[in-house]
Design an enzyme around this catalytic site. Structure first.
Site, PDB file in Angstrom:
ATOM      1  N   MET A 124       0.860  -1.198   0.000  1.00 53.44           N
ATOM      2  CA  MET A 124       0.000   0.000   0.000  1.00 53.44           C
ATOM      3  C   MET A 124       0.890   1.241   0.000  1.00 53.44           C
ATOM      4  SD  MET A 124      -3.446  -0.975   2.023  1.00 53.44           S
ATOM      5  CE  MET A 124      -2.884  -0.669   3.674  1.00 53.44           C
ATOM      6  N   GLY A 125       2.151   1.070  -0.391  1.00 54.77           N
ATOM      7  CA  GLY A 125       3.069   2.201  -0.472  1.00 54.77           C
ATOM      8  C   GLY A 125       3.633   2.576   0.886  1.00 54.77           C
ATOM      9  N   HIS A 148       9.466  -3.544   3.514  1.00 58.08           N
ATOM     10  CA  HIS A 148       9.088  -3.758   2.105  1.00 58.08           C
ATOM     11  C   HIS A 148      10.320  -4.052   1.249  1.00 58.08           C
ATOM     12  CE1 HIS A 148       5.637  -1.029   3.346  1.00 58.08           C
ATOM     13  NE2 HIS A 148       5.008  -2.062   2.845  1.00 58.08           N
ATOM     14  N   GLY A 171       4.852 -10.126   4.130  1.00 57.63           N
ATOM     15  CA  GLY A 171       5.592 -10.037   5.387  1.00 57.63           C
ATOM     16  C   GLY A 171       4.911 -10.816   6.504  1.00 57.63           C
ATOM     17  N   GLN A 206     -10.362  -2.653   2.411  1.00 56.08           N
ATOM     18  CA  GLN A 206      -9.887  -3.301   3.638  1.00 56.08           C
ATOM     19  C   GLN A 206      -9.859  -2.350   4.838  1.00 56.08           C
ATOM     20  OE1 GLN A 206      -5.971  -4.227   1.658  1.00 56.08           O
ATOM     21  NE2 GLN A 206      -5.134  -3.830   3.691  1.00 56.08           N
TER      22      GLN A 206
HETATM   23  O1  PAF Z   1      -0.189  -5.852   3.579  1.00 57.68           O
HETATM   24  C1  PAF Z   1      -0.593  -4.927   2.853  1.00 57.68           C
HETATM   25  O2  PAF Z   1       0.087  -3.931   2.637  1.00 57.68           O
HETATM   26  C2  PAF Z   1      -1.985  -5.022   2.235  1.00 57.68           C
HETATM   27  O3  PAF Z   1      -2.872  -5.671   3.075  1.00 57.68           O
HETATM   28  C3  PAF Z   1      -1.967  -5.679   0.845  1.00 57.68           C
HETATM   29  C4  PAF Z   1      -1.494  -7.120   0.922  1.00 57.68           C
HETATM   30  C5  PAF Z   1      -1.071  -4.893  -0.088  1.00 57.68           C
HETATM   31  C6  PAF Z   1      -3.383  -5.691   0.261  1.00 57.68           C
HETATM   32  O4  PAF Z   1      -3.879  -4.409   0.115  1.00 57.68           O
END
Ligand code: PAF
Length: 293
Positions: free
Chosen positions: A29-30, A36, A145, A60
């Site tokens: 999600m940046g 990351h 992760g 979500q």
């Molecule tokens: O873990 C995340 O950053 C988010 O839940 C994901 C897997 C990118 C889904 O939006």
């Protein structure tokens, strides 16, 4: 690095490569951090091509959650991805029809506990968007992760139950030097909040050490952690010990892998963390069988 803004654009870019190159995918999600970057590094070791997506998935986030406040740092993220050797960056404006999705996925019983209990519908939103991303990218591998252990467990199960042709790879939690698990939401923490937030990893570590020292009662382990939270004036949303794969509640530690999980609000951030709990079980003495005589 090529940047695609729509599903069609990314599909077109990936099509000629599919027949002879493998693809590893890191959904995000940046607001990328060292956690990351570790997922991206792992993806690079697994496949010929690395695809990263940046999409803050509205589905979500629940009412009153931080969807609008969620940090958006695209330029910095894109530079980090380019520097890390990412081949394709997928940055769609949206992944849903204008009127909102009419079809979504529903997570299993695995979503009734831990974060799923306090964030109803959260994991339905996660697996719906991950499914859409998998359909667009069709990766051979996808890296997630372990900090979001419940998410990882549910995604593994989705891939198994829906027979999706992608291998899910879990990657270890990356921590600050002081133990705080890396998270995009750590940005919300003031210096004072940050010090208070250390109680999460400290409490889990204390549980881990007590387990290694022979404590098998989950009640006792939770009591040990709770005293650390009390000292730090942290009220947990949950503090739980569950089987690592089935997420079933545990009262006693034994040979079945177990993990301790915690969620707590510190300042403006909702933080989560987890650690494996291992007993220091010595190998059973060899028995004399006819075969071994
Ligand atoms: O873990 C995340 O950053 C988010 O839940 C994901 C897997 C990118 C889904 O939006």
């Amino acid at each position: 690095m090529r940047i695609a803004h729509s599903a069609d654009e990314l599909r077109r870019q990936l099509k000629p490569l599919r027949s002879h190159q493998t693809i590893a995918f890191v959904p995000t999600m940046g607001c990328l951090h060292a956690g990351h970057m570790n997922l991206i590094e792992k993806a690079g070791e697994l496949a010929d091509i690395v695809v990263v997506s940046i999409y803050v998935n509205p589905l979500q986030f629940g009412t009153g959650e931080d969807l609008d406040a969620y940090p958006r740092t695209f330029d910095v993220d894109a530079a980090l991805c380019a520097g890390a050797g990412v081949n394709f960056l997928f940055y769609p404006a949206t992944l849903y029809p204008k009127s909102g999705p009419k079809i979504t996925l529903k997570a299993t019983r695995l979503s009734n506990c831990l974060c799923g209990a306090s964030r109803p519908g959260h994991f339905d939103g996660v697996i719906t968007v991950v499914n859409i991303l998998f359909n667009i990218i069709q990766p051979d591998f996808a890296v997630f992760g372990e900090k979001d252990w419940q998410q990882l467990t549910i995604i593994r199960r989705m891939v198994k139950d829906l027979q999706m042709p992608v291998e899910i790879i879990g990657s270890e939690i990356i921590r600050e030097a002081d133990g705080l698990a890396m998270s995009s939401r750590n940005r919300y923490l003031s210096n004072t909040d940050h010090s208070q937030a250390l109680a999460l990893s400290q409490a889990l570590t204390a549980m881990q050490q007590s387990a290694l020292a022979g404590e098998t009662s989950v009640g006792v382990l939770k009591h040990i952690a709770q005293s650390i939270f009390d000292t730090a004036s942290i009220q947990t949303e949950y503090l739980d010990v569950r089987s690592a794969n089935s997420l079933k509640a545990r009262h006693i530690l034994d040979k079945q892998p177990a993990r301790a999980f915690v969620a707590a609000r510190v300042g403006n951030a909702r933080l989560i963390d987890n650690m494996p709990l291992e007993l220091n079980i010595s190998p059973e003495p060899a028995t004399c069988t006819e075969d071994s005589q």
